[in-house]
Design a protein around this motif. Structure first.
Motif, PDB file in Angstrom:
ATOM      1  N   ASN A  90       9.851  23.789  -5.301  1.00 34.42           N
ATOM      2  CA  ASN A  90       8.517  23.936  -5.849  1.00 34.42           C
ATOM      3  C   ASN A  90       7.912  25.238  -5.316  1.00 34.42           C
ATOM      4  OD1 ASN A  90       7.357  23.489  -3.254  1.00 34.42           O
ATOM      5  ND2 ASN A  90       7.383  21.268  -3.579  1.00 34.42           N
ATOM      6  N   GLU A  91       6.665  25.513  -5.710  1.00 30.74           N
ATOM      7  CA  GLU A  91       6.039  26.791  -5.358  1.00 30.74           C
ATOM      8  C   GLU A  91       5.902  26.951  -3.841  1.00 30.74           C
ATOM      9  OE1 GLU A  91       4.057  30.509  -5.910  1.00 30.74           O
ATOM     10  OE2 GLU A  91       5.288  29.281  -7.235  1.00 30.74           O
ATOM     11  N   THR A  92       5.477  25.893  -3.144  1.00 39.86           N
ATOM     12  CA  THR A  92       5.290  25.987  -1.694  1.00 39.86           C
ATOM     13  C   THR A  92       6.612  26.186  -0.980  1.00 39.86           C
ATOM     14  OG1 THR A  92       3.365  24.520  -1.875  1.00 39.86           O
ATOM     15  CG2 THR A  92       4.277  24.849   0.314  1.00 39.86           C
ATOM     16  N   ASP A  93       7.655  25.505  -1.438  1.00 41.34           N
ATOM     17  CA  ASP A  93       8.985  25.691  -0.849  1.00 41.34           C
ATOM     18  C   ASP A  93       9.418  27.150  -0.944  1.00 41.34           C
ATOM     19  OD1 ASP A  93       9.017  22.978  -0.454  1.00 41.34           O
ATOM     20  OD2 ASP A  93      10.420  22.549  -2.080  1.00 41.34           O
ATOM     21  N   LEU A  94       9.235  27.732  -2.125  1.00 37.43           N
ATOM     22  CA  LEU A  94       9.665  29.109  -2.335  1.00 37.43           C
ATOM     23  C   LEU A  94       8.865  30.075  -1.467  1.00 37.43           C
ATOM     24  CD1 LEU A  94      11.522  31.024  -3.877  1.00 37.43           C
ATOM     25  CD2 LEU A  94       9.819  31.103  -5.709  1.00 37.43           C
ATOM     26  N   LEU A  95       7.560  29.851  -1.358  1.00 37.03           N
ATOM     27  CA  LEU A  95       6.741  30.695  -0.484  1.00 37.03           C
ATOM     28  C   LEU A  95       7.210  30.594   0.965  1.00 37.03           C
ATOM     29  CD1 LEU A  95       3.153  30.023  -1.896  1.00 37.03           C
ATOM     30  CD2 LEU A  95       4.455  32.162  -2.048  1.00 37.03           C
ATOM     31  N   ALA A  96       7.538  29.381   1.401  1.00 37.21           N
ATOM     32  CA  ALA A  96       8.005  29.176   2.774  1.00 37.21           C
ATOM     33  C   ALA A  96       9.317  29.923   3.019  1.00 37.21           C
ATOM     34  CB  ALA A  96       8.184  27.687   3.045  1.00 37.21           C
ATOM     35  N   VAL A  97      10.239  29.807   2.089  1.00 40.26           N
ATOM     36  CA  VAL A  97      11.539  30.469   2.254  1.00 40.26           C
ATOM     37  C   VAL A  97      11.379  31.984   2.278  1.00 40.26           C
ATOM     38  CG1 VAL A  97      13.696  30.962   1.039  1.00 40.26           C
ATOM     39  CG2 VAL A  97      12.955  28.590   1.369  1.00 40.26           C
ATOM     40  N   ARG A  98      10.566  32.510   1.400  1.00 38.46           N
ATOM     41  CA  ARG A  98      10.362  33.958   1.392  1.00 38.46           C
ATOM     42  C   ARG A  98       9.719  34.437   2.693  1.00 38.46           C
ATOM     43  NH1 ARG A  98       7.875  35.832  -4.305  1.00 38.46           N
ATOM     44  NH2 ARG A  98       8.234  37.845  -3.329  1.00 38.46           N
ATOM     45  N   PHE A  99       8.757  33.654   3.214  1.00 38.02           N
ATOM     46  CA  PHE A  99       8.123  34.005   4.482  1.00 38.02           C
ATOM     47  C   PHE A  99       9.148  34.010   5.611  1.00 38.02           C
ATOM     48  CE2 PHE A  99       5.916  32.443   8.368  1.00 38.02           C
ATOM     49  CZ  PHE A  99       5.107  33.544   8.589  1.00 38.02           C
ATOM     50  N   LEU A 100      10.021  33.015   5.643  1.00 37.92           N
ATOM     51  CA  LEU A 100      11.040  32.938   6.686  1.00 37.92           C
ATOM     52  C   LEU A 100      12.032  34.102   6.591  1.00 37.92           C
ATOM     53  CD1 LEU A 100      11.731  29.094   6.576  1.00 37.92           C
ATOM     54  CD2 LEU A 100      10.576  30.362   8.404  1.00 37.92           C
ATOM     55  N   LEU A 101      12.426  34.434   5.386  1.00 41.06           N
ATOM     56  CA  LEU A 101      13.366  35.543   5.210  1.00 41.06           C
ATOM     57  C   LEU A 101      12.736  36.870   5.629  1.00 41.06           C
ATOM     58  CD1 LEU A 101      15.019  34.557   1.807  1.00 41.06           C
ATOM     59  CD2 LEU A 101      16.104  34.552   4.066  1.00 41.06           C
ATOM     60  N   GLN A 102      11.476  37.077   5.270  1.00 44.98           N
ATOM     61  CA  GLN A 102      10.789  38.304   5.677  1.00 44.98           C
ATOM     62  C   GLN A 102      10.660  38.386   7.190  1.00 44.98           C
ATOM     63  OE1 GLN A 102       7.133  37.990   3.486  1.00 44.98           O
ATOM     64  NE2 GLN A 102       8.058  38.524   1.526  1.00 44.98           N
ATOM     65  N   ALA A 103      10.377  37.239   7.827  1.00 42.32           N
ATOM     66  CA  ALA A 103      10.267  37.219   9.287  1.00 42.32           C
ATOM     67  C   ALA A 103      11.603  37.534   9.938  1.00 42.32           C
ATOM     68  CB  ALA A 103       9.763  35.853   9.743  1.00 42.32           C
ATOM     69  N   GLN A 104      12.680  36.984   9.395  1.00 42.34           N
ATOM     70  CA  GLN A 104      13.998  37.250   9.957  1.00 42.34           C
ATOM     71  C   GLN A 104      14.355  38.731   9.864  1.00 42.34           C
ATOM     72  OE1 GLN A 104      15.623  33.036   8.294  1.00 42.34           O
ATOM     73  NE2 GLN A 104      17.209  34.549   8.625  1.00 42.34           N
ATOM     74  N   ARG A 105      14.059  39.330   8.727  1.00 40.71           N
ATOM     75  CA  ARG A 105      14.390  40.756   8.559  1.00 40.71           C
ATOM     76  C   ARG A 105      13.553  41.630   9.467  1.00 40.71           C
ATOM     77  NH1 ARG A 105      14.309  39.533   2.176  1.00 40.71           N
ATOM     78  NH2 ARG A 105      16.393  38.583   2.058  1.00 40.71           N
ATOM     79  N   ALA A 106      12.359  41.155   9.853  1.00 44.48           N
ATOM     80  CA  ALA A 106      11.495  41.905  10.770  1.00 44.48           C
ATOM     81  C   ALA A 106      11.772  41.566  12.233  1.00 44.48           C
ATOM     82  CB  ALA A 106      10.025  41.628  10.440  1.00 44.48           C
ATOM     83  N   GLY A 107      12.702  40.627  12.469  1.00 46.90           N
ATOM     84  CA  GLY A 107      13.041  40.251  13.831  1.00 46.90           C
ATOM     85  C   GLY A 107      12.035  39.317  14.483  1.00 46.90           C
ATOM     86  N   ARG A 108      11.241  38.588  13.679  1.00 44.61           N
ATOM     87  CA  ARG A 108      10.243  37.665  14.208  1.00 44.61           C
ATOM     88  C   ARG A 108      10.750  36.231  14.141  1.00 44.61           C
ATOM     89  NH1 ARG A 108       7.081  40.097  10.311  1.00 44.61           N
ATOM     90  NH2 ARG A 108       6.722  38.045   9.380  1.00 44.61           N
ATOM     91  N   THR A 109      10.419  35.444  15.155  1.00 47.97           N
ATOM     92  CA  THR A 109      10.706  34.021  15.104  1.00 47.97           C
ATOM     93  C   THR A 109       9.514  33.292  14.499  1.00 47.97           C
ATOM     94  OG1 THR A 109       9.849  33.722  17.353  1.00 47.97           O
ATOM     95  CG2 THR A 109      12.227  34.112  17.108  1.00 47.97           C
ATOM     96  N   VAL A 110       9.797  32.189  13.832  1.00 51.41           N
ATOM     97  CA  VAL A 110       8.746  31.420  13.163  1.00 51.41           C
ATOM     98  C   VAL A 110       8.790  29.991  13.676  1.00 51.41           C
ATOM     99  CG1 VAL A 110       7.874  30.562  10.962  1.00 51.41           C
ATOM    100  CG2 VAL A 110       8.859  32.856  11.097  1.00 51.41           C
ATOM    101  N   LYS A 111       7.689  29.541  14.250  1.00 49.57           N
ATOM    102  CA  LYS A 111       7.530  28.155  14.656  1.00 49.57           C
ATOM    103  C   LYS A 111       6.893  27.369  13.503  1.00 49.57           C
ATOM    104  CE  LYS A 111       6.678  29.339  19.524  1.00 49.57           C
ATOM    105  NZ  LYS A 111       5.710  29.205  20.652  1.00 49.57           N
ATOM    106  N   PRO A 112       6.998  26.055  13.552  1.00 48.21           N
ATOM    107  CA  PRO A 112       6.340  25.260  12.499  1.00 48.21           C
ATOM    108  C   PRO A 112       4.855  25.575  12.350  1.00 48.21           C
ATOM    109  CG  PRO A 112       7.864  23.877  13.723  1.00 48.21           C
ATOM    110  CD  PRO A 112       7.841  25.204  14.428  1.00 48.21           C
ATOM    111  N   LYS A 113       4.155  25.822  13.450  1.00 50.25           N
ATOM    112  CA  LYS A 113       2.726  26.119  13.350  1.00 50.25           C
ATOM    113  C   LYS A 113       2.484  27.454  12.650  1.00 50.25           C
ATOM    114  CE  LYS A 113       2.135  28.373  17.875  1.00 50.25           C
ATOM    115  NZ  LYS A 113       1.381  28.333  19.155  1.00 50.25           N
TER     116      LYS A 113
END
Length: 208
Positions: A90-113
């Protein structure tokens, strides 16, 4: 009219009327039908008849540009729907995945919060979302490298490959077009889009 195609801006008889200002200068009287200006794909704007813009060449150029923006938005909306369908999200799932991928490429870790703050959803909703994406093998929970009490949410390699396969070719086409702009044209277009963003954001504060 083909599916996913936004209707053009039409010149029609007056509906609801009000004076509109951008940058402190009156543009004339705005006539709207349907949704607010923010909902541009379903918006009908009465132009060139004295209700919003004066009936002159500048107004006609404005109508042409707004129609082009609406066609782009309709195409982008259709693309996002195809991407969600292809990835089973769904839309929220896709936004979450894109955010995680962008964070990974920038070298950032993402916590649930961090994910909850980005999506503006509750902790409980974030847990449900992460559980769903873990089950579908789109993300995984990893131990935090420095905080034993925390977890890090990471998009899987398969998800990265899937997003690249789904969107990569389209992004390259878009970048090719953007790179073809002269430096002067790029500045004009970027400035115009920023002004349009500001105008749309301002509607929430001025429209009653």
């Amino acid at each position: 009219m083909p599916a996913g195609t936004a209707p053009p801006v039409r010149l029609r008889s007056p509906g609801r009327r009000r004076t509109e200002h951008i940058g402190g200068k009156p543009l004339g009287t705005l006539t709207t039908r349907g949704t607010s200006l923010i909902g541009m794909p379903t918006q009908e704007i009465t132009e060139a008849s004295g209700y919003w813009y004066p009936d002159d060449d500048a107004a006609q150029r404005g109508v042409t540009v707004l129609n082009a923006l609406r066609r782009y938005r309709a195409a982008e909306t259709a693309m996002r729907r195809r991407t969600r369908d292809a990835m089973g999200m769904n839309e929220t799932d896709l936004l979450a995945v894109r955010f995680l991928l962008q964070a990974q490429r920038a070298g950032r870790t993402v916590k649930p919060k961090d994910l909850a703050a980005y999506l503006n959803i509750s902790s409980a909703s974030t847990t449900i979302l992460i559980d769903r994406l873990v089950r579908s093998n789109h993300v995984r929970r990893d131990p935090h490298p420095t905080d034993r009490r925390a977890l890090v949410i990471t998009a899987t390699t398969e998800t990265d490959d899937e997003v690249r396969a789904t969107l990569g070719i389209m992004h390259r086409r878009m970048m090719h077009i953007a790179e073809g702009l002269s430096a002067a044209d790029a500045r004009v277009i970027a400035g115009f889009l920023e002004q349009m963003r500001a105008a749309v954001d301002e509607i929430d504060h001025t429209e009653h």
